[in-house]
Design a protein around this motif. Structure first.
Motif, PDB file in Angstrom:
ATOM      1  N   CYS A   9      -0.443  -0.043 -10.588  1.00 16.86           N
ATOM      2  CA  CYS A   9      -0.910  -0.205  -9.208  1.00 16.86           C
ATOM      3  C   CYS A   9      -1.678  -1.514  -9.043  1.00 16.86           C
ATOM      4  O   CYS A   9      -1.520  -2.213  -8.028  1.00 16.86           O
ATOM      5  CB  CYS A   9      -1.787   0.975  -8.816  1.00 16.86           C
ATOM      6  SG  CYS A   9      -0.909   2.551  -8.733  1.00 16.86           S
ATOM      7  N   PHE A  10      -2.495  -1.876 -10.010  1.00 14.74           N
ATOM      8  CA  PHE A  10      -3.235  -3.137  -9.932  1.00 14.74           C
ATOM      9  C   PHE A  10      -2.281  -4.316  -9.987  1.00 14.74           C
ATOM     10  O   PHE A  10      -2.477  -5.321  -9.287  1.00 14.74           O
ATOM     11  CB  PHE A  10      -4.249  -3.216 -11.073  1.00 14.74           C
ATOM     12  CG  PHE A  10      -5.093  -4.460 -11.042  1.00 14.74           C
ATOM     13  CD1 PHE A  10      -6.127  -4.589 -10.132  1.00 14.74           C
ATOM     14  CD2 PHE A  10      -4.852  -5.502 -11.936  1.00 14.74           C
ATOM     15  CE1 PHE A  10      -6.910  -5.737 -10.106  1.00 14.74           C
ATOM     16  CE2 PHE A  10      -5.623  -6.647 -11.910  1.00 14.74           C
ATOM     17  CZ  PHE A  10      -6.651  -6.769 -10.995  1.00 14.74           C
ATOM     18  N   GLY A  11      -1.234  -4.206 -10.811  1.00  9.46           N
ATOM     19  CA  GLY A  11      -0.251  -5.284 -10.866  1.00  9.46           C
ATOM     20  C   GLY A  11       0.452  -5.476  -9.533  1.00  9.46           C
ATOM     21  O   GLY A  11       0.650  -6.611  -9.084  1.00  9.46           O
ATOM     22  N   LYS A  34       1.847   6.726  -7.027  1.00  9.33           N
ATOM     23  CA  LYS A  34       0.896   7.755  -7.446  1.00  9.33           C
ATOM     24  C   LYS A  34       1.367   9.151  -7.046  1.00  9.33           C
ATOM     25  O   LYS A  34       1.049  10.137  -7.736  1.00  9.33           O
ATOM     26  CB  LYS A  34      -0.481   7.462  -6.852  1.00  9.33           C
ATOM     27  CG  LYS A  34      -1.128   6.203  -7.435  1.00  9.33           C
ATOM     28  CD  LYS A  34      -2.537   6.010  -6.946  1.00  9.33           C
ATOM     29  CE  LYS A  34      -2.578   5.664  -5.482  1.00  9.33           C
ATOM     30  NZ  LYS A  34      -3.957   5.347  -5.030  1.00  9.33           N
ATOM     31  N   ALA A  52      -0.770  -4.705  -6.594  1.00 11.23           N
ATOM     32  CA  ALA A  52      -1.754  -5.231  -5.643  1.00 11.23           C
ATOM     33  C   ALA A  52      -1.972  -6.727  -5.839  1.00 11.23           C
ATOM     34  O   ALA A  52      -2.043  -7.491  -4.863  1.00 11.23           O
ATOM     35  CB  ALA A  52      -3.072  -4.477  -5.791  1.00 11.23           C
ATOM     36  N   ARG A  53      -2.071  -7.175  -7.081  1.00 13.56           N
ATOM     37  CA  ARG A  53      -2.316  -8.603  -7.339  1.00 13.56           C
ATOM     38  C   ARG A  53      -1.087  -9.441  -6.969  1.00 13.56           C
ATOM     39  O   ARG A  53      -1.217 -10.549  -6.459  1.00 13.56           O
ATOM     40  CB  ARG A  53      -2.675  -8.832  -8.806  1.00 13.56           C
ATOM     41  CG  ARG A  53      -3.945  -8.163  -9.268  1.00 13.56           C
ATOM     42  CD  ARG A  53      -5.069  -8.308  -8.260  1.00 13.56           C
ATOM     43  NE  ARG A  53      -5.342  -9.711  -7.950  1.00 13.56           N
ATOM     44  CZ  ARG A  53      -6.047 -10.128  -6.913  1.00 13.56           C
ATOM     45  NH1 ARG A  53      -6.509  -9.239  -6.037  1.00 13.56           N
ATOM     46  NH2 ARG A  53      -6.280 -11.407  -6.724  1.00 13.56           N
ATOM     47  N   TYR A  54       0.107  -8.913  -7.238  1.00 14.83           N
ATOM     48  CA  TYR A  54       1.297  -9.665  -6.841  1.00 14.83           C
ATOM     49  C   TYR A  54       1.396  -9.736  -5.329  1.00 14.83           C
ATOM     50  O   TYR A  54       1.822 -10.756  -4.775  1.00 14.83           O
ATOM     51  CB  TYR A  54       2.550  -9.009  -7.422  1.00 14.83           C
ATOM     52  CG  TYR A  54       3.806  -9.788  -7.122  1.00 14.83           C
ATOM     53  CD1 TYR A  54       4.102 -10.954  -7.834  1.00 14.83           C
ATOM     54  CD2 TYR A  54       4.691  -9.384  -6.130  1.00 14.83           C
ATOM     55  CE1 TYR A  54       5.240 -11.682  -7.564  1.00 14.83           C
ATOM     56  CE2 TYR A  54       5.833 -10.110  -5.853  1.00 14.83           C
ATOM     57  CZ  TYR A  54       6.106 -11.256  -6.565  1.00 14.83           C
ATOM     58  OH  TYR A  54       7.228 -11.987  -6.288  1.00 14.83           O
ATOM     59  N   TRP A  99      -3.234   2.812 -13.300  1.00 12.36           N
ATOM     60  CA  TRP A  99      -4.039   1.688 -12.795  1.00 12.36           C
ATOM     61  C   TRP A  99      -3.364   0.360 -13.100  1.00 12.36           C
ATOM     62  O   TRP A  99      -3.363  -0.536 -12.250  1.00 12.36           O
ATOM     63  CB  TRP A  99      -5.428   1.721 -13.415  1.00 12.36           C
ATOM     64  CG  TRP A  99      -6.290   0.607 -12.917  1.00 12.36           C
ATOM     65  CD1 TRP A  99      -7.033   0.565 -11.775  1.00 12.36           C
ATOM     66  CD2 TRP A  99      -6.486  -0.673 -13.555  1.00 12.36           C
ATOM     67  NE1 TRP A  99      -7.680  -0.642 -11.653  1.00 12.36           N
ATOM     68  CE2 TRP A  99      -7.357  -1.426 -12.730  1.00 12.36           C
ATOM     69  CE3 TRP A  99      -6.010  -1.234 -14.733  1.00 12.36           C
ATOM     70  CZ2 TRP A  99      -7.765  -2.714 -13.054  1.00 12.36           C
ATOM     71  CZ3 TRP A  99      -6.407  -2.525 -15.054  1.00 12.36           C
ATOM     72  CH2 TRP A  99      -7.276  -3.249 -14.230  1.00 12.36           C
ATOM     73  N   VAL A 100      -2.787   0.219 -14.286  1.00 12.63           N
ATOM     74  CA  VAL A 100      -2.128  -1.043 -14.649  1.00 12.63           C
ATOM     75  C   VAL A 100      -0.984  -1.340 -13.693  1.00 12.63           C
ATOM     76  O   VAL A 100      -0.849  -2.462 -13.172  1.00 12.63           O
ATOM     77  CB  VAL A 100      -1.630  -0.984 -16.109  1.00 12.63           C
ATOM     78  CG1 VAL A 100      -0.693  -2.152 -16.406  1.00 12.63           C
ATOM     79  CG2 VAL A 100      -2.806  -1.003 -17.068  1.00 12.63           C
ATOM     80  N   ASN A 111       0.831  -1.198   0.000  1.00 11.33           N
ATOM     81  CA  ASN A 111       0.000   0.000   0.000  1.00 11.33           C
ATOM     82  C   ASN A 111       0.874   1.260   0.000  1.00 11.33           C
ATOM     83  O   ASN A 111       0.572   2.242  -0.696  1.00 11.33           O
ATOM     84  CB  ASN A 111      -0.909  -0.001   1.223  1.00 11.33           C
ATOM     85  CG  ASN A 111      -1.886   1.145   1.208  1.00 11.33           C
ATOM     86  OD1 ASN A 111      -2.695   1.280   0.291  1.00 11.33           O
ATOM     87  ND2 ASN A 111      -1.827   1.987   2.225  1.00 11.33           N
ATOM     88  N   ILE A 146       2.279   1.639  -3.522  1.00 17.85           N
ATOM     89  CA  ILE A 146       1.276   2.154  -4.456  1.00 17.85           C
ATOM     90  C   ILE A 146       1.062   3.649  -4.243  1.00 17.85           C
ATOM     91  O   ILE A 146       0.976   4.429  -5.197  1.00 17.85           O
ATOM     92  CB  ILE A 146      -0.043   1.375  -4.294  1.00 17.85           C
ATOM     93  CG1 ILE A 146       0.127  -0.066  -4.788  1.00 17.85           C
ATOM     94  CG2 ILE A 146      -1.175   2.057  -5.064  1.00 17.85           C
ATOM     95  CD1 ILE A 146      -1.084  -0.943  -4.550  1.00 17.85           C
TER      96      ILE A 146
END
Length: 370
Positions: free
Chosen positions: A350-352, A303, A354-356, A347-348, A296, A299
């Motif tokens: 940050c989402f990557g 940003k 988060a998923r990892y 988003w790509v 977190n 991320i």
């Protein structure tokens, strides 16, 4: 046997539908409040998502050589504006004759990062040495130049996604180990070390990042000796790394507090030194507990790189805003299209992350499940 098997499998479809209805009742319609909240959420989605799809995809203009292609009465997103400026969005005003150096740096980073993220990949030690030692030297040498065969490129010409990644990766790589040291220092039994750590953490957490960047870019040169000048991007990198390390220290400290004191005492009783006990026993458990908090922070840092625009450094979002002033692509929907593209890129990434993070949580907690 075939008829018997078909008879056994017939009830499976109603059972799956029944389970779906049960899940909906339990999670979305379990009370009048949840039912109202679910219906309100569906209404908001209905208001936002279809118009966004119409603007970005269905009614969008995908090809065109000039702004006239996007001036139709019902035209949606002007994607030719993005295609025409994609070079600036990737690396800013970096000289076109030397842009191959940017692509080499991107490629080497991907080649080194992908094996590091795969737990089963071999030669982890050499891979980490490459990423943490060799790659930064290679990247700085290629991007900055000033070597035989590599003309110097001032950082004022850097921009776009290149600057975003440079600031974010530098902040992430420096903030994690520095945050761990600060967290250990704040829990130290030595008053001087504990006091220095507390003052450092509370100072950097008490000022906004905008102020840090402004001080690093504008005020710091006033305190330097005459004739001494530091690169503007370098000053911002130092400010971002120190700022993020203070927040990282508190995240790591939360993980350390979750580990029972007996773990450390058992390690010391087994003959381990303080640093061995921390590095081999306590810290691995503590960091596993705070993976969501660490990611977190990463991320948020990624940003926050958009704030470097206030000191004249054009990251991805800053480069998009800069290109909006181009009269050749001055269209009503140009700003929305540019910001939509920047949002998609952020988003790509940050989402990557988060998923990892979720994948690593599941993998590291697999042994503790019952």
């Amino acid at each position: 046997m075939t008829d018997m098997a078909s008879q056994i499998q017939k009830p499976r479809e109603p059972l799956s539908i029944g389970r779906g209805i049960t899940w909906l009742r339990k999670n979305l319609f379990s009370s009048w409040f949840n039912t109202a909240l679910t219906l309100l959420s569906l209404y908001v989605i209905w208001l936002v998502v279809p118009p966004l799809i119409d603007f970005a995809i269905i009614d969008a203009v995908w090809t065109g050589a000039s702004r006239e292609a996007c001036l139709g009465p019902d035209a949606g997103a002007c994607w030719p504006f993005v295609w025409a400026n994609i070079d600036q969005f990737l690396y800013g005003r970096y000289p076109s004759s030397e842009v191959w150096r940017v692509y080499v740096v991107f490629a080497l980073g991907a080649i080194g990062l992908v094996p590091a993220l795969i737990p089963a990949a071999p030669a982890k030690r050499f891979n980490l040495i490459f990423l943490l030692v060799a790659y930064p030297v290679i990247a700085v040498t290629l991007l900055a130049g000033g070597r035989p065969g590599l003309p110097a490129v001032d950082t004022s010409y850097w921009g776009g996604l290149l600057v975003t990644l440079v600031v974010a990766v530098t902040g992430i790589v420096i903030s994690l180990p520095l945050g761990i040291v600060l967290a250990l220092g704040r829990r130290s039994s030595m008053p001087a070390i504990r006091l220095v750590s507390i003052v450092f953490i509370e100072f950097w957490r008490g000022v906004p990042l905008v102020t840090v960047l402004f001080m690093a870019s504008v005020m710091l040169p006033l305190f330097l000796p005459e004739g001494v000048s530091l690169d503007n991007l370098l000053r911002c990198l130092v400010g971002v790394a120190l700022f993020a390390s203070a927040y990282m220290a508190e995240v790591v400290r939360g993980g350390l507090q979750a580990i029972p004191r007996g773990q450390y005492e058992a390690a010391r009783a087994g003959g381990l030194s303080y640093w061995q006990a921390m590095g081999l026993v306590v810290l691995p458990q503590a960091l596993r507990h705070v993976i969501p908090g660490i990611v977190n922070t990463f991320i948020g840092l990624f940003k926050d790189t958009t704030l470097v625009l206030i000191v004249g450094i054009f990251d991805l979002l800053g480069q998009v805003r800069s290109q909006l002033s181009d009269p050749n692509w001055s269209v009503p929907q140009g700003a929305i299209t540019g910001y939509l593209f920047a949002a998609l890129v952020f988003w790509v990434f940050c989402f990557g992350m988060a998923r990892y993070s979720a994948y690593m949580e599941r993998r590291l907690n697999a042994g503790s499940r019952r």
